[in-house]
Motif scaffolding. Structure first.
Motif, mmCIF file in Angstrom:
data_model
loop_
_atom_site.group_PDB
_atom_site.id
_atom_site.type_symbol
_atom_site.label_atom_id
_atom_site.label_comp_id
_atom_site.label_asym_id
_atom_site.label_seq_id
_atom_site.Cartn_x
_atom_site.Cartn_y
_atom_site.Cartn_z
ATOM 1 N N HIS A 32 -92.428 14.254 -42.039
ATOM 2 C CA HIS A 32 -93.011 14.358 -43.369
ATOM 3 C C HIS A 32 -91.917 14.301 -44.431
ATOM 4 O O HIS A 32 -90.730 14.469 -44.135
ATOM 5 N N ARG A 33 -92.339 14.076 -45.641
ATOM 6 C CA ARG A 33 -91.495 14.247 -46.813
ATOM 7 C C ARG A 33 -92.255 15.131 -47.791
ATOM 8 O O ARG A 33 -93.485 15.174 -47.795
ATOM 9 N N GLN A 59 -94.804 26.359 -58.758
ATOM 10 C CA GLN A 59 -94.533 25.136 -58.004
ATOM 11 C C GLN A 59 -95.175 25.183 -56.615
ATOM 12 O O GLN A 59 -95.330 26.264 -56.024
ATOM 13 N N ALA A 60 -95.506 23.990 -56.130
ATOM 14 C CA ALA A 60 -96.085 23.865 -54.782
ATOM 15 C C ALA A 60 -95.476 22.642 -54.109
ATOM 16 O O ALA A 60 -95.211 21.615 -54.768
ATOM 17 N N MET A 61 -95.251 22.754 -52.802
ATOM 18 C CA MET A 61 -94.686 21.647 -52.024
ATOM 19 C C MET A 61 -95.827 20.958 -51.261
ATOM 20 O O MET A 61 -96.522 21.579 -50.462
ATOM 21 N N HIS A 62 -96.007 19.678 -51.512
ATOM 22 C CA HIS A 62 -97.059 18.899 -50.856
ATOM 23 C C HIS A 62 -96.409 17.964 -49.830
ATOM 24 O O HIS A 62 -95.378 17.347 -50.107
ATOM 25 N N LEU A 63 -97.040 17.852 -48.678
ATOM 26 C CA LEU A 63 -96.471 17.073 -47.575
ATOM 27 C C LEU A 63 -97.084 15.674 -47.520
ATOM 28 O O LEU A 63 -98.309 15.515 -47.608
ATOM 29 N N VAL A 64 -96.212 14.693 -47.342
ATOM 30 C CA VAL A 64 -96.636 13.305 -47.176
ATOM 31 C C VAL A 64 -96.120 12.829 -45.820
ATOM 32 O O VAL A 64 -94.907 12.858 -45.575
ATOM 33 N N GLY A 65 -97.023 12.414 -44.942
ATOM 34 C CA GLY A 65 -96.621 11.953 -43.615
ATOM 35 C C GLY A 65 -95.900 10.617 -43.663
ATOM 36 O O GLY A 65 -96.371 9.665 -44.297
ATOM 37 N N PRO A 97 -90.265 6.569 -46.566
ATOM 38 C CA PRO A 97 -89.897 7.913 -47.053
ATOM 39 C C PRO A 97 -89.604 7.954 -48.546
ATOM 40 O O PRO A 97 -89.995 8.897 -49.235
ATOM 41 N N GLU A 98 -88.924 6.934 -49.066
ATOM 42 C CA GLU A 98 -88.577 6.933 -50.486
ATOM 43 C C GLU A 98 -89.789 6.716 -51.389
ATOM 44 O O GLU A 98 -89.702 6.894 -52.618
#
Length: 267
Positions: A32-33, A59-65, A97-98
């Motif tokens: 994930h990123r 703030q919240a961290m959201h995951l992108v596969g 990823p970028e």
């Protein structure tokens, strides 16, 4: 007692949620990123795998596969010769990823539903219309490459990469399948007839060759027959007759001839 137990459980769950919201750290797992949002606004930075600081509540961290995802689907299309074709395909893809921030912001973190599915359907229909039904079967690899080329152009704009693409099957109407089967049978019969004709021609050529060889051998034998050879054969036959004679004269004689031996006449 039971109500009190439920109340305690609810308080424990609430405490865990509060602690999670108030924790100043976020974890991005493997494959994930992370996209960090501040009051809902995503930052432009892409967070790699690992532990990252964040401001609790703000703030919240959201995951992108970004690992490889697999998808399968099927759809109807029409070939160049207007045959109905049902195509089943499989695709493996991943998010660059970028491009994690763009995928989260522009695609709602749903690249499969928003881009992959409609793009595959559109590409399959567009490419299928370029080929006849028979060409879809005989040029399957070319058709697949054309679909991949059409998909790459659209997917690359959204930070998506194709890893593998396969055409699982082409399904046609029953009438077309029967026509293909009849054509295949006719071609097989034609090939068998051609092989039989070739075999008959070869056998005929072999017979002609054998007959010619026998004729040449007989002609050669006739050329080699000379008076001397005939006289030699006559002498050999007389010698064999003498070897078989038991020494007795025949009881009936014709003229003055003696069997097997030519005796000169007395003077």
């Amino acid at each position: 007692m039971q109500f009190r137990w439920i109340k305690k459980l609810g308080l424990a769950i609430a405490a865990i949620i509060v602690l999670f919201m108030l924790t100043p750290f976020a974890i991005v797992p493997a494959g994930h990123r992370g996209v960090l949002t501040t009051f809902g606004k995503p930052s432009e930075q892409v967070y790699d795998e690992g532990l990252h600081f964040r401001w609790p509540l703000a703030q919240a961290m959201h995951l992108v596969g970004v690992a490889i995802e697999k998808g399968e689907g099927e759809g109807d299309a029409a070939s160049k010769d207007l045959q109905r074709v049902q195509t089943r395909v499989a695709i493996n893809y991943h998010v660059k990823p970028e491009a994690a921030v763009a995928v989260y912001r522009d695609l709602g973190n749903q690249p499969g539903e928003r881009i992959i599915v409609p793009a595959v359907h559109e590409a399959v229909k567009a490419v299928t219309a370029r080929y006849t039904a028979e060409e879809l079967i005989s040029k399957r690899a070319v058709v697949r490459d054309d679909i991949v080329a059409a998909l790459k152009e659209r997917m690359s704009r959204h930070g998506l990469v194709i890893d593998e693409f396969s055409i699982i099957s082409f399904n046609f109407s029953k009438t077309f399948d029967e026509a293909i089967e009849a054509k295949t049978t006719a071609e097989q019969l034609k090939m068998k007839a051609e092989r039989d004709l070739q075999r008959i021609e070869v056998e005929a050529q072999q017979k002609v060759a054998r007959a010619k060889a026998e004729a040449d051998a007989l002609a050669l034998q006739r050329q080699q027959v000379t008076p001397e050879l005939l006289r030699l054969r006559e002498v050999e036959n007389q010698a064999k007759a003498i070897e078989k004679w038991d020494g007795h004269m025949p009881s009936t004689m014709t003229g003055n001839a003696v069997p097997f031996i030519n005796v000169p006449a007395a003077k």
